[in-house]
Scaffold this active site. Sequence first.
Site, PDB file in Angstrom:
ATOM      1  N   THR A 127      18.528  41.456  39.186  1.00 20.55           N
ATOM      2  CA  THR A 127      18.228  40.443  38.174  1.00 20.55           C
ATOM      3  C   THR A 127      17.018  39.599  38.566  1.00 20.55           C
ATOM      4  OG1 THR A 127      19.066  38.341  37.318  1.00 20.55           O
ATOM      5  CG2 THR A 127      20.064  39.105  39.329  1.00 20.55           C
ATOM      6  N   ASP A 128      16.332  39.052  37.571  1.00 21.34           N
ATOM      7  CA  ASP A 128      15.207  38.152  37.870  1.00 21.34           C
ATOM      8  C   ASP A 128      15.692  36.853  38.499  1.00 21.34           C
ATOM      9  OD1 ASP A 128      16.378  36.970  35.636  1.00 21.34           O
ATOM     10  OD2 ASP A 128      14.534  36.810  34.471  1.00 21.34           O
ATOM     11  N   GLU A 129      17.020  36.609  38.444  1.00 19.15           N
ATOM     12  CA  GLU A 129      17.532  35.359  39.017  1.00 19.15           C
ATOM     13  C   GLU A 129      17.359  35.305  40.533  1.00 19.15           C
ATOM     14  OE1 GLU A 129      21.098  33.657  37.382  1.00 19.15           O
ATOM     15  OE2 GLU A 129      20.920  34.898  35.591  1.00 19.15           O
ATOM     16  N   TYR A 155      25.943  33.450  42.356  1.00 14.12           N
ATOM     17  CA  TYR A 155      25.694  34.737  41.705  1.00 14.12           C
ATOM     18  C   TYR A 155      24.356  35.320  42.158  1.00 14.12           C
ATOM     19  CZ  TYR A 155      23.857  37.905  38.125  1.00 14.12           C
ATOM     20  OH  TYR A 155      23.263  38.965  37.489  1.00 14.12           O
ATOM     21  N   LYS A 159      23.410  38.704  44.452  1.00 14.93           N
ATOM     22  CA  LYS A 159      22.561  39.809  43.978  1.00 14.93           C
ATOM     23  C   LYS A 159      21.363  39.992  44.923  1.00 14.93           C
ATOM     24  CE  LYS A 159      22.898  41.892  40.610  1.00 14.93           C
ATOM     25  NZ  LYS A 159      23.623  43.155  40.314  1.00 14.93           N
ATOM     26  N   LEU A 195      25.711  33.324  26.290  1.00 14.19           N
ATOM     27  CA  LEU A 195      25.101  32.415  25.291  1.00 14.19           C
ATOM     28  C   LEU A 195      25.061  32.966  23.856  1.00 14.19           C
ATOM     29  CD1 LEU A 195      23.462  29.646  24.918  1.00 14.19           C
ATOM     30  CD2 LEU A 195      21.449  31.115  24.952  1.00 14.19           C
TER      31      LEU A 195
HETATM   32  N1  NAD Z   1      23.387  40.531  31.412  1.00 10.25           N
HETATM   33  C1  NAD Z   1      22.129  40.286  31.770  1.00 10.25           C
HETATM   34  O1  NAD Z   1      21.387  39.632  31.045  1.00 10.25           O
HETATM   35  C2  NAD Z   1      21.588  40.843  33.061  1.00 10.25           C
HETATM   36  C3  NAD Z   1      20.246  40.657  33.370  1.00 10.25           C
HETATM   37  C4  NAD Z   1      19.731  41.224  34.548  1.00 10.25           C
HETATM   38  C5  NAD Z   1      20.568  41.924  35.388  1.00 10.25           C
HETATM   39  N2  NAD Z   1      21.882  42.076  35.082  1.00 10.25           N
HETATM   40  C6  NAD Z   1      22.712  42.877  36.004  1.00 10.25           C
HETATM   41  O2  NAD Z   1      23.134  44.009  35.275  1.00 10.25           O
HETATM   42  C7  NAD Z   1      24.426  44.417  35.701  1.00 10.25           C
HETATM   43  C8  NAD Z   1      25.355  44.518  34.515  1.00 10.25           C
HETATM   44  O3  NAD Z   1      25.407  43.258  33.868  1.00 10.25           O
HETATM   45  P1  NAD Z   1      26.324  43.032  32.588  1.00 10.25           P
HETATM   46  O4  NAD Z   1      25.831  41.831  31.888  1.00 10.25           O
HETATM   47  O5  NAD Z   1      26.464  44.305  31.860  1.00 10.25           O
HETATM   48  O6  NAD Z   1      27.713  42.675  33.300  1.00 10.25           O
HETATM   49  P2  NAD Z   1      29.188  42.672  32.722  1.00 10.25           P
HETATM   50  O7  NAD Z   1      29.863  41.514  33.382  1.00 10.25           O
HETATM   51  O8  NAD Z   1      29.198  42.771  31.240  1.00 10.25           O
HETATM   52  O9  NAD Z   1      29.810  44.049  33.279  1.00 10.25           O
HETATM   53  C9  NAD Z   1      30.121  44.248  34.605  1.00 10.25           C
HETATM   54  C10 NAD Z   1      31.028  45.471  34.676  1.00 10.25           C
HETATM   55  O10 NAD Z   1      31.293  45.729  36.063  1.00 10.25           O
HETATM   56  C11 NAD Z   1      32.677  45.992  36.212  1.00 10.25           C
HETATM   57  N3  NAD Z   1      33.070  45.585  37.571  1.00 10.25           N
HETATM   58  C12 NAD Z   1      33.108  44.327  38.090  1.00 10.25           C
HETATM   59  N4  NAD Z   1      33.543  44.370  39.364  1.00 10.25           N
HETATM   60  C13 NAD Z   1      33.750  45.678  39.660  1.00 10.25           C
HETATM   61  C14 NAD Z   1      34.177  46.361  40.829  1.00 10.25           C
HETATM   62  N5  NAD Z   1      34.484  45.697  41.943  1.00 10.25           N
HETATM   63  N6  NAD Z   1      34.273  47.715  40.797  1.00 10.25           N
HETATM   64  C15 NAD Z   1      33.956  48.415  39.653  1.00 10.25           C
HETATM   65  N7  NAD Z   1      33.564  47.806  38.514  1.00 10.25           N
HETATM   66  C16 NAD Z   1      33.461  46.456  38.525  1.00 10.25           C
HETATM   67  C17 NAD Z   1      33.351  45.139  35.145  1.00 10.25           C
HETATM   68  O11 NAD Z   1      34.659  45.631  34.840  1.00 10.25           O
HETATM   69  C18 NAD Z   1      32.372  45.288  33.992  1.00 10.25           C
HETATM   70  O12 NAD Z   1      32.675  46.435  33.215  1.00 10.25           O
HETATM   71  C19 NAD Z   1      24.876  43.399  36.740  1.00 10.25           C
HETATM   72  O13 NAD Z   1      24.646  43.948  38.017  1.00 10.25           O
HETATM   73  C20 NAD Z   1      23.972  42.197  36.493  1.00 10.25           C
HETATM   74  O14 NAD Z   1      23.739  41.503  37.699  1.00 10.25           O
HETATM   75  C21 NAD Z   1      22.412  41.548  33.946  1.00 10.25           C
END
Ligand code: NAD
Length: 341
Positions: A127-129, A155, A159, A195
């Site tokens: 993530t960009d965070e 968080y 990451k 959000l």
């Molecule tokens: N949502 C965003 O805007 C965004 C932006 C940049 C990066 N990311 C990264 O992208 C990835 C996915 O984000 P998202 O928003 O889809 O997240 P999300 O929370 O919607 O989904 C996470 C998924 O991971 C599964 N999970 C959690 N812990 C687990 C474990 N221990 N073993 C197996 N599965 C597990 C959950 O059941 C869920 O299905 C993350 O790594 C996040 O850091 C998200």
Amino acid sequence: MKKTVIVTGGAGFIGSNFVFHMLAKYPEYRIICLDKLTYAGNLSTLKSVMDNPNFRFVKDDICDREAVYKLFEEEKPDIVVNFAAESHVDRSIENPGVFLETNIMGTATLMDACRKYGIERYHQVSTDEVYGDLPLDRPDLFFTEETPIHTSSPYSSSKASADLLVQAYNRTYGLPVTISRCSNNYGPYHFPEKLIPLMIANALADKPLPVYGEGLNVRDWLYVEDHCKAIDLIIHKGRVGEVYNIGGHNEKTNIYIVKKILELLGKPENLITYVADRKGHDLRYAIDPTKIHNELGWLPETKFDDGIVKTVNWYLENQEWWKNIISGEYQDYYEKMYGDR
Ligand SMILES: NC(=O)c1ccc[n+]([C@@H]2O[C@H](COP(=O)([O-])OP(=O)(O)OC[C@H]3O[C@@H](n4cnc5c(N)ncnc54)[C@H](O)[C@@H]3O)[C@@H](O)[C@H]2O)c1
């Protein structure tokens, strides 16, 4: 060429969109979703692909070494894309422990399996965070891949730790890794505590729309499909050991987003309620995607004004999906599907 791809976290927001993208684009690939189904995972999201012979769902924890090794032995994956994570900043402030466990130890466990069984590519979805934030009065500044890691929340720290570990596994063991750092995503299947879906759900129910501080924090919004296409390019054509930033030059303040949603739904702005700001709230995120554009030819295809309309329409047309989440019923879906198997 046929490949087997393990997608962890594929029952979550971005992971599920990536599963759909891969199954549609590569009909010869085998896609395995490994997901623990935490509160954020929703098996009903994957309903449309459950009967696809090229798809397999496995309910397990990426931190469970035995389960992960067993899956690698069975499937012999060519590529692993790790989306699985605890992903909600507010939850990480309340309870950091599970973030360290899943986001760091889970990543290490997956990479140990990759080392043990061999892999063509391990891709870490970051993530960009990890770059911290930028000041609001310097619109000329952007995160590049060279921007130092400087995290704010448990968080983002978890990451960033995982990213460092991924780079160490490349340097120390020669593991063929790539990392992508993306800005905020929006689109279908976004969990209703985030959000955009939260504001849509509250507006539809004529409930107050809680906005942190004055709503002036800036995020760089990317339509989820564009993120999936970028990862697809990186795992196939990206250079091993490299980090790629992914972002759409779509910077918007939170209050702009909230007002846009109200406008699209024909709801009044007096539903907006300003609430005390989040601790350590990052001011502005903004990605410079020059590297992925120059090296891999990636550019975001969906403009924010189109993407937000598509997203609002998706939430209007799929009310059962998010209402089941809000009511908690989605957590029974796995039992219904697999309880008596
Ligand atoms: N949502 C965003 O805007 C965004 C932006 C940049 C990066 N990311 C990264 O992208 C990835 C996915 O984000 P998202 O928003 O889809 O997240 P999300 O929370 O919607 O989904 C996470 C998924 O991971 C599964 N999970 C959690 N812990 C687990 C474990 N221990 N073993 C197996 N599965 C597990 C959950 O059941 C869920 O299905 C993350 O790594 C996040 O850091 C998200």
